[in-house]
Motif scaffolding. Structure first.
Motif, PDB file in Angstrom:
ATOM      1  N   VAL A 348       0.837  -1.206   0.000  1.00 44.41           N
ATOM      2  CA  VAL A 348       0.000   0.000   0.000  1.00 44.41           C
ATOM      3  C   VAL A 348       0.869   1.253   0.000  1.00 44.41           C
ATOM      4  CG1 VAL A 348      -1.665   1.326   1.346  1.00 44.41           C
ATOM      5  CG2 VAL A 348      -1.958  -1.137   1.080  1.00 44.41           C
ATOM      6  N   ALA A 349       1.928   1.241   0.812  1.00 48.58           N
ATOM      7  CA  ALA A 349       2.826   2.399   0.844  1.00 48.58           C
ATOM      8  C   ALA A 349       3.499   2.610  -0.503  1.00 48.58           C
ATOM      9  CB  ALA A 349       3.869   2.216   1.948  1.00 48.58           C
ATOM     10  N   GLY A 350       3.961   1.530  -1.146  1.00 45.70           N
ATOM     11  CA  GLY A 350       4.590   1.653  -2.454  1.00 45.70           C
ATOM     12  C   GLY A 350       3.631   2.183  -3.493  1.00 45.70           C
ATOM     13  N   ALA A 351       2.376   1.692  -3.466  1.00 40.94           N
ATOM     14  CA  ALA A 351       1.389   2.164  -4.444  1.00 40.94           C
ATOM     15  C   ALA A 351       1.076   3.638  -4.250  1.00 40.94           C
ATOM     16  CB  ALA A 351       0.122   1.323  -4.343  1.00 40.94           C
ATOM     17  N   LEU A 352       0.939   4.070  -2.984  1.00 40.50           N
ATOM     18  CA  LEU A 352       0.605   5.464  -2.716  1.00 40.50           C
ATOM     19  C   LEU A 352       1.790   6.394  -2.976  1.00 40.50           C
ATOM     20  CD1 LEU A 352      -1.547   5.109   0.528  1.00 40.50           C
ATOM     21  CD2 LEU A 352      -2.323   5.435  -1.832  1.00 40.50           C
ATOM     22  N   LEU A 353       3.004   5.961  -2.637  1.00 44.02           N
ATOM     23  CA  LEU A 353       4.180   6.802  -2.877  1.00 44.02           C
ATOM     24  C   LEU A 353       4.459   6.974  -4.356  1.00 44.02           C
ATOM     25  CD1 LEU A 353       6.659   5.592  -0.093  1.00 44.02           C
ATOM     26  CD2 LEU A 353       5.466   7.793  -0.240  1.00 44.02           C
ATOM     27  N   GLY A 354       3.978   6.031  -5.182  1.00 40.92           N
ATOM     28  CA  GLY A 354       4.169   6.167  -6.621  1.00 40.92           C
ATOM     29  C   GLY A 354       3.425   7.349  -7.204  1.00 40.92           C
ATOM     30  N   ILE A 355       2.349   7.801  -6.524  1.00 38.19           N
ATOM     31  CA  ILE A 355       1.579   8.939  -7.039  1.00 38.19           C
ATOM     32  C   ILE A 355       2.381  10.237  -6.966  1.00 38.19           C
ATOM     33  CG2 ILE A 355      -0.522  10.292  -6.739  1.00 38.19           C
ATOM     34  CD1 ILE A 355      -1.886   7.755  -5.725  1.00 38.19           C
ATOM     35  N   PRO A 356       2.904  10.644  -5.791  1.00 34.48           N
ATOM     36  CA  PRO A 356       3.717  11.876  -5.786  1.00 34.48           C
ATOM     37  C   PRO A 356       5.000  11.748  -6.586  1.00 34.48           C
ATOM     38  CG  PRO A 356       3.801  10.771  -3.646  1.00 34.48           C
ATOM     39  CD  PRO A 356       2.729  10.097  -4.430  1.00 34.48           C
ATOM     40  N   LEU A 357       5.601  10.546  -6.604  1.00 35.98           N
ATOM     41  CA  LEU A 357       6.805  10.386  -7.418  1.00 35.98           C
ATOM     42  C   LEU A 357       6.475  10.541  -8.893  1.00 35.98           C
ATOM     43  CD1 LEU A 357       9.790   9.781  -7.515  1.00 35.98           C
ATOM     44  CD2 LEU A 357       9.269   7.333  -7.506  1.00 35.98           C
ATOM     45  N   GLY A 358       5.354   9.974  -9.328  1.00 34.79           N
ATOM     46  CA  GLY A 358       4.923  10.168 -10.708  1.00 34.79           C
ATOM     47  C   GLY A 358       4.628  11.624 -11.003  1.00 34.79           C
ATOM     48  N   ALA A 359       4.004  12.315 -10.028  1.00 33.07           N
ATOM     49  CA  ALA A 359       3.718  13.740 -10.214  1.00 33.07           C
ATOM     50  C   ALA A 359       5.011  14.549 -10.342  1.00 33.07           C
ATOM     51  CB  ALA A 359       2.885  14.263  -9.040  1.00 33.07           C
ATOM     52  N   LEU A 360       6.031  14.163  -9.579  1.00 32.53           N
ATOM     53  CA  LEU A 360       7.318  14.846  -9.678  1.00 32.53           C
ATOM     54  C   LEU A 360       7.936  14.650 -11.059  1.00 32.53           C
ATOM     55  CD1 LEU A 360       9.607  16.406  -8.290  1.00 32.53           C
ATOM     56  CD2 LEU A 360      10.535  14.207  -7.519  1.00 32.53           C
ATOM     57  N   ILE A 361       7.843  13.437 -11.594  1.00 32.17           N
ATOM     58  CA  ILE A 361       8.376  13.172 -12.931  1.00 32.17           C
ATOM     59  C   ILE A 361       7.598  13.962 -13.988  1.00 32.17           C
ATOM     60  CG2 ILE A 361       8.705  11.373 -14.674  1.00 32.17           C
ATOM     61  CD1 ILE A 361       9.222   9.412 -12.410  1.00 32.17           C
ATOM     62  N   VAL A 362       6.260  13.975 -13.855  1.00 32.79           N
ATOM     63  CA  VAL A 362       5.430  14.738 -14.799  1.00 32.79           C
ATOM     64  C   VAL A 362       5.780  16.217 -14.739  1.00 32.79           C
ATOM     65  CG1 VAL A 362       3.061  15.458 -15.282  1.00 32.79           C
ATOM     66  CG2 VAL A 362       3.558  13.062 -14.785  1.00 32.79           C
ATOM     67  N   TRP A 363       6.074  16.732 -13.542  1.00 37.52           N
ATOM     68  CA  TRP A 363       6.470  18.136 -13.406  1.00 37.52           C
ATOM     69  C   TRP A 363       7.851  18.384 -14.007  1.00 37.52           C
ATOM     70  CZ3 TRP A 363      10.656  20.141 -10.710  1.00 37.52           C
ATOM     71  CH2 TRP A 363      10.680  21.525 -10.551  1.00 37.52           C
ATOM     72  N   ALA A 364       8.771  17.414 -13.872  1.00 38.59           N
ATOM     73  CA  ALA A 364      10.163  17.633 -14.278  1.00 38.59           C
ATOM     74  C   ALA A 364      10.374  17.457 -15.778  1.00 38.59           C
ATOM     75  CB  ALA A 364      11.079  16.684 -13.511  1.00 38.59           C
ATOM     76  N   VAL A 365       9.613  16.569 -16.421  1.00 36.55           N
ATOM     77  CA  VAL A 365       9.866  16.268 -17.834  1.00 36.55           C
ATOM     78  C   VAL A 365       9.797  17.514 -18.714  1.00 36.55           C
ATOM     79  CG1 VAL A 365       8.904  15.092 -19.848  1.00 36.55           C
ATOM     80  CG2 VAL A 365       9.296  13.829 -17.745  1.00 36.55           C
ATOM     81  N   PRO A 366       8.737  18.352 -18.627  1.00 33.12           N
ATOM     82  CA  PRO A 366       8.722  19.551 -19.485  1.00 33.12           C
ATOM     83  C   PRO A 366       9.837  20.532 -19.182  1.00 33.12           C
ATOM     84  CG  PRO A 366       6.528  19.067 -18.608  1.00 33.12           C
ATOM     85  CD  PRO A 366       7.502  18.231 -17.844  1.00 33.12           C
ATOM     86  N   ARG A 367      10.378  20.478 -17.977  1.00 30.73           N
ATOM     87  CA  ARG A 367      11.459  21.402 -17.641  1.00 30.73           C
ATOM     88  C   ARG A 367      12.809  20.883 -18.108  1.00 30.73           C
ATOM     89  NH1 ARG A 367       7.212  21.961 -14.789  1.00 30.73           N
ATOM     90  NH2 ARG A 367       6.635  23.969 -13.875  1.00 30.73           N
ATOM     91  N   VAL A 368      12.938  19.583 -18.187  1.00 26.21           N
ATOM     92  CA  VAL A 368      14.168  19.007 -18.729  1.00 26.21           C
ATOM     93  C   VAL A 368      14.113  18.989 -20.253  1.00 26.21           C
ATOM     94  CG1 VAL A 368      15.604  16.940 -18.791  1.00 26.21           C
ATOM     95  CG2 VAL A 368      14.524  17.639 -16.650  1.00 26.21           C
ATOM     96  N   ARG A 369      12.948  18.631 -20.803  1.00 30.49           N
ATOM     97  CA  ARG A 369      12.737  18.618 -22.255  1.00 30.49           C
ATOM     98  C   ARG A 369      11.556  19.529 -22.566  1.00 30.49           C
ATOM     99  NH1 ARG A 369      12.478  12.765 -24.709  1.00 30.49           N
ATOM    100  NH2 ARG A 369      12.612  14.086 -26.557  1.00 30.49           N
TER     101      ARG A 369
END
Length: 916
Positions: A348-369
């Protein structure tokens, strides 16, 4: 099943979770990390996978519909307008539609967004760009573009540029000058100030400039204009209205229809079968099942050793439960309850932590590319729930076998402190061998055929399962070989064999990860080797050529001056062709040398009956023994000996003498008669209708054969080669069409090539600078990525298993210290334990991965393009990256051994030991 029996077990599991935080944290990491990876990937994938509804704002802004002309014939379309098919066999041209015609047909408030090709002046020349005319900052176009920096244009002298243009030195605050694509270098352009950078997802061009519709530089010019028609207004466009517009050849993406698609929309189509929506194929489902099963298997293998050690640490507690009257079921429930508690929390912790980590990646991708555009942030709840459930199930499965072993242990022996003897089941190695053979057969027999990739994947999984079944026996065999090893390795191999329930899953986890990486590495390496083999060079290695369109001698002189500045010590050598081409004319110059047995008149005027073979039509290759199916052909080349040498032609003494004497070089001896002469015809051919010729000149010239130059598998065939002096003597007109840079020890640098290209584009409509560098793609980055993944898997699996082994063997280490062992002995044992686990797992993984790796490379590289450009099934290429496998199989385990040896404590407190 009654829950009453589980309550004490869950109470014990809760207490154990609080008491043994370190061990349970390790189990949680083993279970939670794969779930976290799946959760993060699912979140990013769901965000990037935009639905038709999510794409509406990018396509329409806030308009009601997007109208796309397809022609004048009626069409059928799917519900979102992304696909259509004409109902006429003849078809029609979409270019017949003008903005006024579209506006009349639609009968509404139509917004016409135009985009056209243009060029942007730079310090050295010009860069091609795409100019979009739209008020992207207006509320009606909200969502049509994405702002990265600054703001949108507000006046006609302001622009927004794409990140690619900004990266080329024209960011916010700079002034750019734009010219139409066909403008001459002397023409004055329109200047504008860059006020922002952003992306227009529906305009597929990295070099983009956006201005207001009335901006002078944004006005469409010429035929290269694209239109985006948006229907505005308060009234939604119904499906019935969409079908009416389909009848006149307009495809429509309606906001209302996409958001609320009619259930019977296919019944209104003339040919509904053309838009049948198919579900996922059996192959896709098989791959999904394979991926899920692989993740679960990896979790089981990683968490299994931790549960095994946990049970060993609880042996006395579990034995006391049995001595107090607890049944074997009660003992199993205690162990499984601990796995359920820890595994469920971790999943459950892994599934829930994947949401903010995914959000961080979604936020970072347009700034890197900055050019990347992702959809609205979405959470894939169903995959997350499935991943969490699978993590919990995997934890229970990993604890099942240690739970069974704990329920069967000898209570008296445990309470007395004796460990007992562990043996492998006799049938397990047989099962493993059968699975290995079946998986290898599936991969090598069925997987090497066309479409056999799924057999390779399934065979790989079966082989991994077989190797897992064999692993306890292999670990036991390694233990028997330990008597011949040094002390540290002897102790490590014997401990691994004695505790194979802990060691075998850890080795199998390393093996499974390395096997997958090995398979991918062989497939990718083989595919890269095929690309290198099939590369077709355009010219000799290191040669730089320049081609331009509609330029004069003065332009070539200026280009030569520029080339000398960017490549000191080198100059442009002229290369041309016979005849002159008038821009816009239907007449084109041509050359013909009649082969033996072919018409003695221009081939375009010969009747079909007088053309006995292809040698007459393709006279350049007539008589060649190695006649190619595919080649690049040029009717003539006018160049002096220096230019020919720069192009890569090596002339012998006879060929040089023929050129110096006013002769020509021809590609085949069949074009030359017994007197070493040939008949050369030059003329113009009319391609505006029925073929005819003009300005025919026939010359008898001295000739010598110059075989076609082969670059890789491509043959470069030149019809006739002569010097400019010879052309002048014969009275044949010629024009310079290209130039070659004089030879040098080193090829022209990429930077100089780009600067020369940019400079020349500033003075003509078309110019290309090309340097033949051969196949210069690199496999280094994918290779480093694969090594990193494999190294991480080996290090995590090895160090985790080594840590568990050290915890489990603390009493043994304390006993050794009590009888006089040096403090460094424990470090040596730790390093040796890591070597045994890492080396055995890595080598086994490489051995298992070799078979599917070779099998997957077979269909991947056997299918390729032949000389005619057709897909054929031929000889595969098998390229095994031995150096990478050596690093993974030997180097990484040694690194893990060094880390384990340096990170472990040397001294331990003495432990009271009873008899064994």
């Amino acid at each position: 099943m009654s829950l009453a029996g589980w309550r004490p077990a869950l109470r014990v599991a809760r207490r154990d979770l609080v008491r043994h935080k370190g061990r349970n944290a390790l189990v949680a990491v083993m279970v939670g990390l794969p779930v976290l990876a799946v959760s993060t990937f699912a979140t990013v994938y769901e965000t990037n996978d935009m639905t038709s509804v999510e794409q509406l704002n990018q396509q329409l802004g806030q308009a009601q519909a997007l109208v796309t002309p397809t022609g004048s014939d009626p069409i059928d379309q799917n519900v979102d307008g992304s696909n259509w098919s004409t109902l006429s066999e003849q078809g029609s041209d979409a270019g017949e539609w003008t903005p006024d015609k579209v506006r009349t047909a639609v009968g509404g408030d139509l917004l016409d967004i135009t985009s056209t090709s243009s060029t942007m002046r730079t310090e050295r020349g010009r860069l091609p760009v795409h100019v979009v005319a739209a008020d992207a900052g207006s509320p009606q176009l909200a969502g049509f573009s994405t702002l990265r920096e600054g703001r949108y244009p507000r006046t006609d002298d302001e622009v927004l540029v794409s990140p690619w243009v900004a990266d080329h030195g024209f960011g916010v605050g700079h002034t750019i000058e734009l010219l139409p694509a066909g403008a001459d270098s002397a023409d004055a352009g329109r200047t504008a100030r860059v006020v922002g950078t952003g992306v227009v997802p529906t305009v597929y061009d990295d070099a983009m400039v956006l201005g207001l519709p009335n901006a002078p530089f944004a006005q469409p010019s010429g035929d290269d204009v694209q239109h985006i028609y948006l229907l505005r207004g308060p009234d939604p466009v119904s499906w019935a209205r969409v079908r009416e517009l389909n009848k006149v050849g307009l495809a429509v993406t309606s906001r209302s229809v996409v958001q609320h698609p009619p259930a019977d929309w296919q019944s209104t189509l003339t040919n509904p079968e053309a838009f049948t929506e198919y579900g996922s194929s059996n192959a896709d489902r098989a791959v999904l099942v394979l991926v899920v099963f692989s993740i679960v298997l990896e979790v089981i293998l990683l968490a299994g050793p931790a549960f095994a050690v946990g049970v060993r640490r609880q042996r006395r507690q579990l034995a006391l439960v049995a001595a107090a009257g607890g049944t074997a079921r009660d003992v199993r429930r205690i162990v499984l309850a601990q796995a359920l508690t820890t595994g469920a929390l971790a999943a459950v912790a892994g599934a829930l932590l994947g949401i903010p980590l995914g959000a961080l990646i979604v936020w970072a991708v347009p700034r890197v590319r900055p050019q990347s555009v992702l959809g609205p942030f979405d959470v894939a709840w169903l995959p997350l729930l499935v991943a969490a459930a699978l993590g919990a199930v995997a934890a229970l499965t990993a604890a099942y076998f240690p739970a069974r072993a704990a329920a069967r242990q000898d209570v008296v022996a445990v309470l007395a402190g004796r460990r007992g003897t562990v043996r492998s089941r006799r049938g397990l190695p047989v099962l493993g061998a059968v699975l290995l053979g079946a998986g290898a057969a599936a991969a090598l027999v069925l997987g090497t055929k066309q479409g056999g990739e799924y057999w390779v994947a399934g065979g790989t999984l079966v082989m991994v399962l077989g190797a897992i079944a064999l692993m306890p026996s292999v670990v036991g065999g390694i233990g028997r070989l330990g008597r011949h090893l040094p002390l540290g390795l002897r102790l490590a191999t014997r401990d691994s064999a004695r505790q194979r329930g802990r060691t075998a899953p850890a080795v199998a986890a390393v093996m499974a990860a390395v096997a997958g990486v090995t398979t991918l590495a062989i497939g990718a390496s083989s595919d890269f080797a095929q690309s290198r083999r099939d590369y077709q060079p355009r010219q000799a290695a290191g040669v730089t050529t320049i081609t331009a369109d509609s330029v004069d001698d003065a332009w070539w002189t200026a280009a030569n001056t520029t080339a000398k500045q960017l490549a000191p010590g080198r100059e442009l050598l002229p290369v041309g062709s016979l005849g002159r081409t008038d821009p816009g004319s239907s007449w084109s110059p041509s050359v013909y040398v009649p082969p033996k047995g072919c018409p003695a008149e221009p081939i375009e005027l010969a009747s079909e009956a007088s053309q006995p073979a292809d040698d007459c039509l393709n006279w350049q290759t007539a008589g060649l023994n190695d006649r190619p199916n595919s080649y690049s052909s040029t009717p003539s080349v006018v160049a002096d000996r220096a230019a020919l040498a720069a192009l890569g032609y090596q002339l012998d003494a006879n060929q040089q003498a023929v050129l110096d004497a006013g002769g020509v070089l021809l590609p085949s001896p069949a074009l030359i008669d017994s007197t070493s002469h040939a008949t050369l015809m030059t003329y113009d051919v009319y391609y505006g209708g029925t073929a005819k010729t003009r300005d025919l000149q026939v010359h008898r010239v001295r000739a010598a054969a110059l075989p076609p130059m082969r670059q890789g598998t491509m043959l470069t065939v030149v019809g006739a080669i002569m010097t400019p002096t010879t052309a002048k003597q014969l009275g044949i007109a010629w024009q310079q069409t290209s130039a070659v840079l004089s030879p040098s020890a080193n090829p022209l640098s990429r930077s100089a090539q780009d600067k020369l290209q940019e400079s020349l584009l500033g003075t003509t409509r078309y110019a290309e600078v090309y340097t033949e560098r051969g196949f210069d793609e690199s496999f280094a980055l994918p290779l480093v990525g694969l090594i990193a993944v494999a190294a991480l898997a080996v290090l995590v699996g090895t160090l985790t298993a080594t840590g568990l082994a050290l915890v489990d063997s603390r009493p043994d280490a304390a006993t050794l210290a009590a009888i006089g062992a040096r403090p460094r002995t424990r470090r040596t044992m730790a390093a040796a334990q890591a070597v045994v686990i890492g080396l055995l797992g890595s080598l086994a993984g490489i051995a298992v991965g070799l078979v599917p790796g070779i099998a997957v490379a077979w269909p991947l590289t056997a299918q390729h393009n032949d000389a005619n450009g057709n897909y054929v099934w031929g000889t595969p290429i098998i390229a095994i990256p031995w150096l990478m496998l050596a690093l993974i199989g030997i180097g990484v385990p040694l690194l893990a051994a060094a880390a384990a040896g340096l990170g472990v404590r040397s001294r331990l407190p003495l432990t009271r030991r009873l008899g064994q």
